[in-house]
Write a protein that holds these residues in place. Structure first.
Motif, PDB file in Angstrom:
ATOM      1  N   TRP A 114       0.830  -1.201   0.000  1.00  0.00           N
ATOM      2  CA  TRP A 114       0.000   0.000   0.000  1.00  0.00           C
ATOM      3  C   TRP A 114       0.870   1.259   0.000  1.00  0.00           C
ATOM      4  O   TRP A 114       2.068   1.206   0.285  1.00  0.00           O
TER       5      TRP A 114
ATOM      6  N   ARG B 131       0.369   5.528   1.376  1.00  0.00           N
ATOM      7  CA  ARG B 131      -0.365   6.726   1.769  1.00  0.00           C
ATOM      8  C   ARG B 131       0.436   7.904   1.244  1.00  0.00           C
ATOM      9  O   ARG B 131       1.660   7.848   1.200  1.00  0.00           O
TER      10      ARG B 131
ATOM     11  N   TRP C  33      -8.304   4.556   7.482  1.00  0.00           N
ATOM     12  CA  TRP C  33      -7.228   4.303   6.525  1.00  0.00           C
ATOM     13  C   TRP C  33      -5.983   5.138   6.810  1.00  0.00           C
ATOM     14  O   TRP C  33      -4.879   4.797   6.363  1.00  0.00           O
TER      15      TRP C  33
ATOM     16  N   HIS D 212     -12.838   0.857   6.495  1.00  0.00           N
ATOM     17  CA  HIS D 212     -11.922   1.846   7.085  1.00  0.00           C
ATOM     18  C   HIS D 212     -11.900   3.140   6.287  1.00  0.00           C
ATOM     19  O   HIS D 212     -11.125   4.048   6.607  1.00  0.00           O
TER      20      HIS D 212
ATOM     21  N   LEU E 166     -10.789   0.957   1.622  1.00  0.00           N
ATOM     22  CA  LEU E 166     -10.030  -0.030   2.381  1.00  0.00           C
ATOM     23  C   LEU E 166     -10.945  -0.713   3.400  1.00  0.00           C
ATOM     24  O   LEU E 166     -11.655  -0.050   4.150  1.00  0.00           O
TER      25      LEU E 166
ATOM     26  N   TRP F   6      -8.482  -3.407  -0.809  1.00  0.00           N
ATOM     27  CA  TRP F   6      -8.662  -2.018  -1.252  1.00  0.00           C
ATOM     28  C   TRP F   6      -9.275  -2.100  -2.648  1.00  0.00           C
ATOM     29  O   TRP F   6      -8.655  -2.634  -3.569  1.00  0.00           O
TER      30      TRP F   6
END
Length: 282
Positions: free
Chosen positions: A44, A46, A148, A219, A223, A267
């Motif tokens: 993943w 962010r 998330w 979330h 996700l 996701w």
């Protein structure tokens, strides 16, 4: 942010030709996309977009931008080695960079036997189809949760008895890979907690044919987590839960050989490795 053994971070912008293996800066400058996470299969990212970037896309699909410019994306277990992250500024400039998605060596077990012949029976599918409809409807819910954004925690500690991505091959015919991580505590009834904030989108008080008492949590930002084979669910659909809140008890409901917690994450349509969200169990 938590990291597994393949963590990588980068800041990409107009003057950068590739994603470097370096920690992203706390702030982002004009025309930049700061990212951090696990750039590997089942992993993943962010990120945060500079104030002048109004749209972010991954492989052509738009990523929702929070008010502070943060965004999230993830990579399927079978993700290809590269992905294209693109930001578009308010002036129409494109900031396009290639992300390298590291492949992983999955545990593959070769079985010298043919798979059991025949597919699902008509009687089984009559039971299964409404269950799948509920699962798909739950995954389509966007609760607006900010879970998330959090560093995820383990829902329970114990022995990891099943790894994400492992697969059996029967005389050259591949079976389905393991879509989550199994945690065994040695007993049924052990409580487990929410790994991050979220909203309960499915709580199967009547056991499903395969998953048993299934609990699903959104979330936010596409996700979600799913917890299978529970002996008891302690939250209801539509309920908001906080990270660390007890939400159920481990069991052996559904199709399983013994009590354990199967934790799966998705996701959008990508299946993810929970271990890459939490780091090693302590």
């Amino acid at each position: 942010m938590p990291h597994g053994d393949s963590a990588t971070a980068a800041t990409v912008g107009a003057d950068t030709s590739a994603v470097p293996q370096a920690q992203s800066a706390p702030g982002v400058k004009h025309g930049e996309l700061a990212i951090d996470g696990e750039l590997t299969q089942g992993g993943w990212i962010r990120g945060r977009a500079a104030a002048d970037i109004v749209k972010v896309m991954l492989d052509g699909a738009p990523l929702p931008l929070a008010e502070d410019g943060e965004f999230f994306a993830a990579f399927d277990r079978d993700a290809t080695p590269s992905a294209a992250l693109v930001g578009i500024t308010d002036g129409g400039e494109k900031i396009a960079r290639a992300l390298t998605i590291t492949p992983r060596a999955w545990k593959i077990e070769h079985i010298n036997a043919a798979r059991r012949p025949g597919g699902a029976t008509e009687a089984f599918m009559k039971l299964r189809e409404p269950e799948l409809a509920r699962i798909n409807a739950a995954r389509a819910i966007d609760s607006g949760s900010d879970g998330w954004r959090q560093a995820f925690v383990w829902p329970v500690t114990g022995r990891i008895s099943g790894r994400f991505g492992s697969q059996r091959v029967y005389r050259g015919e591949a079976g389905s890979y393991h879509s989550g991580i199994d945690i065994t505590t040695g007993t049924s009834g052990t409580p487990f907690v929410a790994p991050a904030d979220g909203v309960v989108t499915l709580a199967a008080q009547t056991p499903f044919t395969l998953e048993g008492h299934l609990l699903m949590i959104d979330h936010g930002n596409g996700l979600s987590s799913a917890f299978l084979h529970c002996s008891q669910l302690l939250v209801k659909e539509g309920e908001r839960v906080a990270q660390g809140q007890v939400i159920g008890r481990i069991g052996s409901s559904g199709r399983t050989t013994g009590p354990h917690l199967h934790w799966g994450m998705k996701w959008r349509d990508a299946r993810l490795d929970p271990l890459l969200f939490t780091g090693p169990m302590k």
